[in-house]
Write an enzyme that holds these catalytic residues in place. Structure first.
Site, mmCIF file in Angstrom:
data_model
loop_
_atom_site.group_PDB
_atom_site.id
_atom_site.type_symbol
_atom_site.label_atom_id
_atom_site.label_comp_id
_atom_site.label_asym_id
_atom_site.label_seq_id
_atom_site.Cartn_x
_atom_site.Cartn_y
_atom_site.Cartn_z
ATOM 1 N N GLY A 83 0.785 -1.229 0.000
ATOM 2 C CA GLY A 83 0.000 0.000 0.000
ATOM 3 C C GLY A 83 0.814 1.275 0.000
ATOM 4 O O GLY A 83 0.265 2.363 0.197
ATOM 5 N N GLU A 143 4.848 -6.101 0.940
ATOM 6 C CA GLU A 143 4.357 -6.392 -0.409
ATOM 7 C C GLU A 143 4.135 -5.125 -1.234
ATOM 8 O O GLU A 143 3.008 -4.790 -1.585
ATOM 9 C CB GLU A 143 3.043 -7.179 -0.322
ATOM 10 C CG GLU A 143 3.159 -8.508 0.406
ATOM 11 C CD GLU A 143 1.807 -9.117 0.722
ATOM 12 O OE1 GLU A 143 0.770 -8.481 0.425
ATOM 13 O OE2 GLU A 143 1.773 -10.224 1.282
ATOM 14 N N PRO A 144 5.178 -4.394 -1.594
ATOM 15 C CA PRO A 144 4.972 -3.239 -2.483
ATOM 16 C C PRO A 144 4.642 -3.690 -3.896
ATOM 17 O O PRO A 144 5.231 -4.648 -4.404
ATOM 18 C CB PRO A 144 6.318 -2.510 -2.435
ATOM 19 C CG PRO A 144 7.307 -3.608 -2.162
ATOM 20 C CD PRO A 144 6.596 -4.579 -1.254
ATOM 21 N N ARG A 167 2.293 -1.219 -6.385
ATOM 22 C CA ARG A 167 2.151 0.099 -7.019
ATOM 23 C C ARG A 167 3.430 0.923 -6.870
ATOM 24 O O ARG A 167 3.850 1.609 -7.816
ATOM 25 C CB ARG A 167 0.977 0.833 -6.351
ATOM 26 C CG ARG A 167 0.731 2.240 -6.868
ATOM 27 C CD ARG A 167 -0.006 3.105 -5.836
ATOM 28 N NE ARG A 167 -1.107 2.420 -5.218
ATOM 29 C CZ ARG A 167 -2.398 2.565 -5.535
ATOM 30 N NH1 ARG A 167 -2.723 3.391 -6.499
ATOM 31 N NH2 ARG A 167 -3.339 1.917 -4.891
ATOM 32 N N ARG A 221 -9.354 3.562 -13.278
ATOM 33 C CA ARG A 221 -9.273 4.146 -11.944
ATOM 34 C C ARG A 221 -9.923 5.522 -11.817
ATOM 35 O O ARG A 221 -10.576 5.799 -10.800
ATOM 36 C CB ARG A 221 -7.821 4.200 -11.463
ATOM 37 C CG ARG A 221 -7.200 2.805 -11.283
ATOM 38 C CD ARG A 221 -5.797 2.870 -10.681
ATOM 39 N NE ARG A 221 -5.861 3.247 -9.280
ATOM 40 C CZ ARG A 221 -5.512 4.423 -8.815
ATOM 41 N NH1 ARG A 221 -5.078 5.378 -9.643
ATOM 42 N NH2 ARG A 221 -5.583 4.684 -7.536
ATOM 43 N N TYR A 276 -12.562 5.150 -9.002
ATOM 44 C CA TYR A 276 -12.167 5.738 -7.724
ATOM 45 C C TYR A 276 -12.166 7.261 -7.715
ATOM 46 O O TYR A 276 -11.904 7.857 -6.668
ATOM 47 C CB TYR A 276 -10.738 5.312 -7.354
ATOM 48 C CG TYR A 276 -10.480 3.834 -7.292
ATOM 49 C CD1 TYR A 276 -11.355 2.959 -6.658
ATOM 50 C CD2 TYR A 276 -9.323 3.302 -7.853
ATOM 51 C CE1 TYR A 276 -11.085 1.596 -6.592
ATOM 52 C CE2 TYR A 276 -9.045 1.944 -7.792
ATOM 53 C CZ TYR A 276 -9.939 1.095 -7.156
ATOM 54 O OH TYR A 276 -9.660 -0.239 -7.093
ATOM 55 N N CYS A 278 -18.466 5.080 -24.901
ATOM 56 C CA CYS A 278 -19.835 5.598 -24.865
ATOM 57 C C CYS A 278 -20.289 5.751 -23.412
ATOM 58 O O CYS A 278 -21.229 5.099 -22.956
ATOM 59 C CB CYS A 278 -20.754 4.651 -25.640
ATOM 60 S SG CYS A 278 -22.387 5.340 -25.949
ATOM 61 N N GLU A 279 -19.578 6.594 -22.675
ATOM 62 C CA GLU A 279 -19.854 6.874 -21.262
ATOM 63 C C GLU A 279 -19.433 8.297 -20.961
ATOM 64 O O GLU A 279 -18.305 8.689 -21.269
ATOM 65 C CB GLU A 279 -19.044 5.933 -20.349
ATOM 66 C CG GLU A 279 -19.417 4.476 -20.412
ATOM 67 C CD GLU A 279 -20.654 4.150 -19.597
ATOM 68 O OE1 GLU A 279 -21.067 4.979 -18.767
ATOM 69 O OE2 GLU A 279 -21.204 3.053 -19.808
ATOM 70 N N TYR A 298 -2.052 -1.003 -12.236
ATOM 71 C CA TYR A 298 -3.501 -1.146 -12.364
ATOM 72 C C TYR A 298 -4.084 -0.640 -13.673
ATOM 73 O O TYR A 298 -5.298 -0.712 -13.866
ATOM 74 C CB TYR A 298 -4.226 -0.498 -11.165
ATOM 75 C CG TYR A 298 -3.784 -1.089 -9.864
ATOM 76 C CD1 TYR A 298 -4.096 -2.408 -9.562
ATOM 77 C CD2 TYR A 298 -3.012 -0.371 -8.963
ATOM 78 C CE1 TYR A 298 -3.657 -2.993 -8.385
ATOM 79 C CE2 TYR A 298 -2.574 -0.934 -7.788
ATOM 80 C CZ TYR A 298 -2.894 -2.252 -7.504
ATOM 81 O OH TYR A 298 -2.452 -2.828 -6.347
#
Length: 464
Positions: A266, A308-309, A311, A361, A365, A392-393, A422
């Site tokens: 994280g 656990e890196p 990103r 993302r 997010y 189409c959004e 990601y």
């Protein structure tokens, strides 16, 4: 990025703008990348990835050695896992953490030894568990009381002892959006360290005891994860205190003092110019000193630790290269809550040849990114712009707000930095778009790690 020279955060270390205004990555001009590989394309700076992997390993090894503890660094493959990426991580001394049978298969194809792989997942299938056991993975992270029994039974069927860690929720959570905070109680991951309504044994302690009771299982330790995009270390320190206390409680009740504690990942990165990432060296020292202090208070020897890196290693190493299409000025009114409510202003909508299918993302997010025109210099002033995709959004936004040259036009190359994590791993074929290639750059040359999908790929899956 400014004038000629190295770009700086949030770009990878190999990104620089030349005197003629074009940007290059590890010595390869973006125009060459676009000509050779098309757009959109995910571009990975291999040297940058390797340097970040080494930085985490050496910083944590050094800091934990100072307090008398060992540490293993796992690359969190969910951020981006390809055969080459798994090899890079392993060559830099990292192990590989996987979150599905598919990720496990990629790591194994890359030649990562089973003992250097971990398998996560809150709902692993029997097939995934068996694949992990057959590969001899170094650890299975179990996520529920039911899974403990399933893993034990499947290990018995294979005649092996399964190495397991129990994932716990510490009640400490940190980082960004609610969807990526993973240690609060009301979510799917892990087992709570807090006692239930009846005040009895906590689910976490009950799970640890259940593992101890099954001879088909080898309890390696306790696993925790407090969230994503964390930019200060206090959350890791607080979580470590909770986990070390749980470890001591288990030893008191069963005589088993587990040998390892995983503090998860994280670690945050810079997504926008001016943002400060969480640097590995100071956070390593802070966490190491904190766990040493807690262990002294509890009177227990320090375990081996792991982190656990994901990103933090691959995110800044990547950018997404697009070609600009439609450019359209739109007049909008300032929202009611703004000081200038009711006033109108112009926002330039800059459409690119990708969008939410290659980076979900921002839509999922509300994540913020930066963008720049990278194929040329511009003497024009800057204007407020929004970079959008071709889907189409109306929510198909790549960059919500950025200042771009007023003369941005169709055919320009535009890059979004810090998309190594990601982007590809969450990519889709929405609206029938094919997923972009993953292209590595190093020492003035590029090579394709994952080829671009074709319409033939899409149609080949459709059996009519």
């Amino acid at each position: 990025m400014g004038g000629p020279g190295a770009a700086g955060a949030p770009w990878s270390s190999g990104v620089r703008r030349r005197a003629d205004g074009e940007v290059e990555v590890a010595g390869v001009p973006v125009s060459e990348l676009a000509a050779a590989h098309g757009t959109p394309a995910y571009v990975l700076d291999e040297a940058d990835f390797r340097a970040r992997a080494r930085a985490y390993r050496t910083a944590f090894e050094s800091a934990f050695a100072e307090v008398g503890a060992g540490v293993d660094v796992y690359y969190a493959g969910k951020a981006l896992l390809t055969v080459a990426v798994a090899r890079w991580a392993t060559q830099e001394g990292l192990r590989v953490d996987t979150a599905s049978g598919g990720e496990l298969a990629v790591a194994l194809r890359a030649g990562v030894p089973g003992a250097a792989i971990g398998l996560h997942g809150n709902n692993k299938s029997d097939a995934e568990i068996l694949a992990a056991l057959d590969a001899g993975v170094g650890r299975l992270i179990v996520d529920s009381l039911v899974e403990i029994e399933r893993v034990a039974d499947l290990a018995a069927s294979r005649g092996v002892v399964a190495p397991v860690m129990v994932r716990v929720t510490t009640g400490v959570h940190a980082g960004g959006h609610e969807y990526i905070s993973t240690a609060h109680e009301d979510q799917k991951f892990g087992l709570s360290v807090n006692a239930g309504p009846d005040g009895g044994t906590s689910p976490a302690l009950a799970a640890l005891e259940a593992v101890v009771a099954r001879p088909e299982l080898d309890l390696l330790g306790i696993h925790s994860h407090i969230g994503s995009q964390i930019l200060e270390p206090s959350g890791f320190e607080a979580a470590a205190r909770v986990v070390l206390q749980l470890r001591a409680d288990l030893a008191t009740r069963t005589g088993v003092l587990v040998e390892e504690v995983d503090l998860g990942g994280g670690y945050g990165i810079a997504y926008l110019p001016g943002e400060e990432p969480l640097e590995p060296a100071p956070v390593a020292v802070s966490v190491a000193q904190a766990v040493a202090s807690v262990a002294r208070e509890l009177g227990t020897p320090l375990p081996r630790f792991s982190i656990e890196p994901g990103r933090a290693v691959v995110g800044p190493a990547g950018l997404t290269l697009y070609t600009v299409g439609t450019v359209k000025p739109v007049t909008v009114s300032a929202p009611a809550e703004d000081p200038g409510a009711g006033a109108t202003f112009t926002r330039l909508y800059v459409s690119v040849d990708g969008g939410m299918s290659d980076n979900i993302r921002p839509a999922l997010y509300g994540a913020d990114y930066h963008a720049e025109v990278v194929g040329r210099a511009s003497a024009a002033g800057t204007v407020l712009a929004r970079v959008v995709g071709k889907h189409c959004e109306s929510g198909d936004v790549v960059v919500h707000e950025v200042m771009l040259p007023a003369d941005v036009r169709a055919g320009d190359l535009l890059a979004v930095p810090a998309t190594g994590a990601y982007g590809r791993s969450m990519a889709s074929n929405y609206n029938g778009l094919t997923r972009p290639p993953v292209v590595a750059v190093a020492d003035g040359a590029s090579r394709v790690l994952v080829r671009r999908e074709t319409l033939e790929d899409l149609l080949g899956l459709d059996l009519g």
